[in-house]
Motif scaffolding. Structure first.
Motif, short mmCIF file in Angstrom:
data_model
loop_
_atom_site.label_atom_id
_atom_site.label_comp_id
_atom_site.label_asym_id
_atom_site.label_seq_id
_atom_site.Cartn_x
_atom_site.Cartn_y
_atom_site.Cartn_z
N VAL A 147 58.83 82.35 21.39
CA VAL A 147 60.05 83.80 22.09
C VAL A 147 59.26 84.61 23.59
N THR A 271 66.34 84.81 20.84
CA THR A 271 66.71 84.54 19.86
C THR A 271 66.98 83.93 18.69
N LEU A 320 71.56 80.18 21.11
CA LEU A 320 70.82 80.51 19.98
C LEU A 320 70.20 78.88 19.28
#
Length: 403
Positions: A147, A271, A320
């Motif tokens: 991330v 995310t 996502l």
């Protein structure tokens, strides 16, 4: 009892400060890497480049990383190099400075090679360090590590729009300061890596075949994972290299606005990366891989035919869902081939770069001939390859039974 819980009992606590530091360095590394595609509109105008030349620049950068990463990982599986991490960051810094002052297209290609070299050194060893600090929560650790890279990638378009674009190509050199800070942190992480006994060469026989799968099953599973990486990163190449051009062409957006929407896509992808690893620890990585690649298909099929608000909304859903797969794929592959963390990490990070580079070059040539709209219509079918995930063996179910 989940596989993550079993592994934690064997491995101890998760070292969150170490994971936080390596994730932050991943942010810095990938922020520098993402500045290259983010400034393509500047380079296209300044050097009068075609889409094919932009694709070749991407290919040069990414193929360097693709070819070297698995080799670096394989070497460091046998001889860990904890202090190679700041060296990799330094190579990326030199690449960025080269791009900042490049007077001609061949020098841009040289800067791309240096960026690729930096990634090829950074990713295998930093991924190994994340696994060592995981305390057995391998999916969580891989997600936290990745991330940082995803958020760094998402910063590229914003920095290009609001810092580089107003000041010009040479302003890229200012980001060398961020690289110097990263080198200091990575030197400290290398000390932790070495002082905790992780830098010793592995014992003979530490690496080997999977305990419950034949070599043929492992090879077939790896082939499926490679096909899934192909699907994911060819599609992502259409966004990382050409989404800004698509928005400007289809909806008449100014460059800064298009860069902001590219940031929105990258933020959604970051995310998804955070979500994918912990979910894989809980419900199994095969399910995450299956749901991520194939589950994005309805959104990709709709994207080329909708208006601007729906395009932005669908891009968020695509980022996502699609990005939740990579952590699961890397950890799944590490469990398929025990004792080859560096090689496996380098292979899949390298494939991501290489396939993305080849895809960018091919899609650039296709955009020159058929138009940018056609590229997005063609790429919308790529997630169908996710059907192959049904062929992956359920290695975690076997591990739970043995535990």
């Amino acid at each position: 009892m989940s596989q993550a819980v079993i592994s934690r009992k064997k491995s101890g606590r998760t070292a969150f400060p170490i994971l936080g530091a390596i994730s932050f360095c991943h942010l810095l590394n990938d922020m520098m890497q993402s500045l290259l595609p983010a400034i393509y509109p500047i380079l296209k105008g300044g050097f009068d480049l075609s889409f094919a030349q932009i694709g070749l620049l991407t290919l040069t950068y990414q193929i360097t990383a693709s070819l070297l990463q698995p080799l670096v990982g394989l070497y460091t599986d046998h001889r860990p190099l904890p202090y190679s991490l700041p060296f990799g960051m330094g190579a990326s810094m030199l690449g960025l400075v080269t791009l900042a002052f490049a007077p001609a297209y061949p020098v841009l290609l040289a800067g791309g090679v240096m960026l690729g070299l930096g990634s090829s050194i950074f990713h295998p060893e930093s991924s190994r360090l994340a696994r060592l600090a995981s305390g057995g929560a391998h999916g969580l650790a891989q997600s936290l590590f990745q991330v940082g890279g995803n958020f760094g990638s998402s910063l590229g378009p914003l920095l290009a729009a609001f810092f580089v674009l107003p000041r010009g190509q040479s302003s890229l050199a200012w980001f060398a300061l961020a690289a110097l800070g990263g080198m200091v942190i990575l030197t400290g992480l290398g000390h932790w890596y070495s002082s905790n006994g992780h830098a010793r060469p592995p014992a003979r026989g530490a690496a080997g075949a999977h305990a419950t799968l034949s070599r043929g099953q492992v090879r077939r599973a790896m082939a499926v994972l490679v096909a899934l990486i192909f699907s994911k990163y060819i599609y992502l190449a259409s966004f990382t290299s050409y989404y800004v051009f698509y928005l400007m062409h289809r909806f008449g957006l100014p460059m800064q606005t298009a860069q902001v929407f590219l940031f929105v896509f990258f933020a959604a992808a970051a995310t998804g990366t955070v979500i994918g690893g912990p979910i894989g620890d809980r419900i199994g990585r095969k399910k995450v891989i299956w749901g991520s690649i194939l589950g994005v298909l309805p959104f990709t099929l709709a994207l080329p035919y909708v208006g601007l608000p729906a395009t932005v909304g669908l891009s968020v859903l695509i980022g996502l869902v699609l990005s939740s797969a990579f952590s699961a794929i890397v950890v799944y592959a590490q469990e398929l081939i025990p004792g080859r963390v560096g090689m496996v990490s380098g292979l899949f990070f390298g494939l991501a770069f290489g396939i993305g580079g080849i895809g960018a070059a091919a899609l650039g040539g296709l955009a020159d001939r058929m138009g940018i709209d056609f590229v997005y219509k063609l790429c919308s079918f790529l997630p169908l390859i996710g059907l192959l995930a049904a062929l992956l063996p359920d290695v975690e179910h076997v591990a739970r039974k043995r535990a």
